[in-house]
Design a protein around this motif. Sequence first.
Motif, PDB file in Angstrom:
ATOM      1  N   SER A  89       0.867  -1.168   0.000  1.00 22.72           N
ATOM      2  CA  SER A  89       0.000   0.000   0.000  1.00 22.72           C
ATOM      3  C   SER A  89       0.907   1.222   0.000  1.00 22.72           C
ATOM      4  O   SER A  89       1.552   1.514   1.016  1.00 22.72           O
ATOM      5  CB  SER A  89      -0.915   0.012   1.229  1.00 22.72           C
ATOM      6  OG  SER A  89      -1.861  -1.022   1.160  1.00 22.72           O
ATOM      7  N   ASP A  90       1.001   1.884  -1.144  1.00 18.78           N
ATOM      8  CA  ASP A  90       1.863   3.055  -1.234  1.00 18.78           C
ATOM      9  C   ASP A  90       1.242   4.182  -0.411  1.00 18.78           C
ATOM     10  O   ASP A  90       0.189   4.721  -0.760  1.00 18.78           O
ATOM     11  CB  ASP A  90       2.010   3.486  -2.699  1.00 18.78           C
ATOM     12  CG  ASP A  90       2.649   2.401  -3.548  1.00 18.78           C
ATOM     13  OD1 ASP A  90       3.883   2.350  -3.599  1.00 18.78           O
ATOM     14  OD2 ASP A  90       1.902   1.607  -4.149  1.00 18.78           O
ATOM     15  N   THR A  91       1.899   4.524   0.679  1.00 23.39           N
ATOM     16  CA  THR A  91       1.401   5.574   1.557  1.00 23.39           C
ATOM     17  C   THR A  91       2.002   6.911   1.152  1.00 23.39           C
ATOM     18  O   THR A  91       3.202   6.995   0.866  1.00 23.39           O
ATOM     19  CB  THR A  91       1.751   5.278   3.024  1.00 23.39           C
ATOM     20  OG1 THR A  91       1.226   3.989   3.371  1.00 23.39           O
ATOM     21  CG2 THR A  91       1.148   6.311   3.955  1.00 23.39           C
ATOM     22  N   SER A  92       1.175   7.927   1.102  1.00 23.37           N
ATOM     23  CA  SER A  92       1.653   9.251   0.727  1.00 23.37           C
ATOM     24  C   SER A  92       1.079  10.296   1.668  1.00 23.37           C
ATOM     25  O   SER A  92      -0.036  10.155   2.176  1.00 23.37           O
ATOM     26  CB  SER A  92       1.263   9.586  -0.719  1.00 23.37           C
ATOM     27  OG  SER A  92      -0.144   9.572  -0.876  1.00 23.37           O
ATOM     28  N   LEU A  98      -3.625  12.447   3.755  1.00 29.04           N
ATOM     29  CA  LEU A  98      -2.835  11.232   3.947  1.00 29.04           C
ATOM     30  C   LEU A  98      -3.556  10.120   3.204  1.00 29.04           C
ATOM     31  O   LEU A  98      -4.784  10.053   3.236  1.00 29.04           O
ATOM     32  CB  LEU A  98      -2.734  10.905   5.436  1.00 29.04           C
ATOM     33  CG  LEU A  98      -2.154   9.548   5.842  1.00 29.04           C
ATOM     34  CD1 LEU A  98      -0.657   9.509   5.548  1.00 29.04           C
ATOM     35  CD2 LEU A  98      -2.405   9.283   7.334  1.00 29.04           C
ATOM     36  N   ALA A 100      -3.387   5.877   1.264  1.00 23.11           N
ATOM     37  CA  ALA A 100      -2.767   4.588   0.948  1.00 23.11           C
ATOM     38  C   ALA A 100      -3.337   4.127  -0.384  1.00 23.11           C
ATOM     39  O   ALA A 100      -4.555   4.141  -0.580  1.00 23.11           O
ATOM     40  CB  ALA A 100      -3.028   3.559   2.038  1.00 23.11           C
ATOM     41  N   TYR A 101      -2.471   3.721  -1.294  1.00 25.94           N
ATOM     42  CA  TYR A 101      -2.856   3.404  -2.671  1.00 25.94           C
ATOM     43  C   TYR A 101      -2.867   1.904  -2.905  1.00 25.94           C
ATOM     44  O   TYR A 101      -1.989   1.175  -2.419  1.00 25.94           O
ATOM     45  CB  TYR A 101      -1.866   4.081  -3.625  1.00 25.94           C
ATOM     46  CG  TYR A 101      -2.135   3.885  -5.093  1.00 25.94           C
ATOM     47  CD1 TYR A 101      -3.127   4.605  -5.744  1.00 25.94           C
ATOM     48  CD2 TYR A 101      -1.369   2.993  -5.841  1.00 25.94           C
ATOM     49  CE1 TYR A 101      -3.355   4.444  -7.101  1.00 25.94           C
ATOM     50  CE2 TYR A 101      -1.591   2.822  -7.198  1.00 25.94           C
ATOM     51  CZ  TYR A 101      -2.585   3.548  -7.814  1.00 25.94           C
ATOM     52  OH  TYR A 101      -2.808   3.373  -9.169  1.00 25.94           O
ATOM     53  N   PRO A 108      -7.236   4.463  -4.592  1.00 24.48           N
ATOM     54  CA  PRO A 108      -6.747   4.500  -3.219  1.00 24.48           C
ATOM     55  C   PRO A 108      -7.424   3.435  -2.362  1.00 24.48           C
ATOM     56  O   PRO A 108      -8.585   3.097  -2.590  1.00 24.48           O
ATOM     57  CB  PRO A 108      -7.113   5.913  -2.744  1.00 24.48           C
ATOM     58  CG  PRO A 108      -8.233   6.340  -3.630  1.00 24.48           C
ATOM     59  CD  PRO A 108      -7.988   5.689  -4.955  1.00 24.48           C
ATOM     60  N   HIS A 109      -6.689   2.894  -1.398  1.00 25.82           N
ATOM     61  CA  HIS A 109      -7.325   2.087  -0.347  1.00 25.82           C
ATOM     62  C   HIS A 109      -8.205   3.000   0.493  1.00 25.82           C
ATOM     63  O   HIS A 109      -9.342   2.688   0.786  1.00 25.82           O
ATOM     64  CB  HIS A 109      -6.268   1.463   0.571  1.00 25.82           C
ATOM     65  CG  HIS A 109      -5.739   0.153   0.090  1.00 25.82           C
ATOM     66  ND1 HIS A 109      -6.531  -0.945  -0.131  1.00 25.82           N
ATOM     67  CD2 HIS A 109      -4.465  -0.247  -0.192  1.00 25.82           C
ATOM     68  CE1 HIS A 109      -5.777  -1.953  -0.521  1.00 25.82           C
ATOM     69  NE2 HIS A 109      -4.533  -1.559  -0.562  1.00 25.82           N
TER      70      HIS A 109
END
Length: 353
Positions: A89-92, A98, A100-101, A108-109
């Motif tokens: 989960s790519d967090t940005s 904020l 999570a992808y 996005p999640h």
Amino acid sequence: MSKTTLGLIAAGSAAAGASITALIFSSRSSTPITTPASTIPAPAPLTSGFPAPQPVLTPVPQPLPSTTLPLAPVNPPGVLKYGLTPAISDTSITPSHLAAYNRMTRNPHWVAEHFTPQSLSLNNASRRNSVFYEDAAIPPMFRAKLSDYFRSGYDRGHQVPAADAKWSQDAMDSTFVLSNMCPQVGDGFNRDYWAHFEDFCRNLTKSYPSVRVVTGPLYLPKQYPDGKWRVSYEVIGNPPNVAVPTHFYKVIYGEESLHNPTCKVALGAFVLPNTEIPNSKSLRDFEVPLEAVERASGLIFADKLPIERRKKLCSDINCEIMVREFDRVKQQRTALNAGQIAPAQIAQESRRW
């Protein structure tokens, strides 16, 4: 039929409503699950000078010493020497949110935002200066692309709305990244009911000095004529790789204080189908237990928030959207006077409203 059963049934979406009933509207039992104690009976009391019969104890097999275990002929973890990256989960963290992808769905999640009366009162940004752009932090093979949405029939639907980030142009620009987007039905949803719902969230700052919102997509099953339940969703792009969610959720935290870490928090959870919803539909029809969103999303919300600090959002305030139909009519009349649309188009739109 209970209110929770009715929770997500939108007009024209009976199958979607039925799927939600089956998947997320069943409540967990409040009866704690206990592990049975040992079944070895206790000795009976002595009677009349005769000793009580003693229970027969069955010997418990003991594990063999490790020296006697056979050597395993296989080594499954050996594949790791070639490399095997688990699901990520790519967090940005951006100025506006904020997130999570989800690399599999290219959606996005979840995304999380925070706004206050002060942040919403600032007007230092304009949508006219923002453009949609791809997320360079996501590897190209997993990245949603601008071309995926081209002529797809779906809007690039903000999960964190641009209107929530007017306090700076950088913040507003960051809401236009594609990792903050999901394919959403346009007319009747993204540009109508969902937009009114977003406005409802902003208006919560009239009751709470601090509001936090977590938003994300869901992919829920529906029941087919053969009686079986299946998850089915459209995929757009070329090649097809961006999933079209069947539903969207918002979990709302209305904080009674911006600075008091022990203040009470009003919690509300809502799930809406990704389809046209009449503006006359009550928002309360889409309210669900927080547990329902957890079951459907795989996420756990507010588990660190003590029960004594929790309140129910829709018991604290009136959970209804405000629809400004007169604004739409005024816009249509302006367009008519400018010759941009035909009178028949206004009549058709008015019937749809």
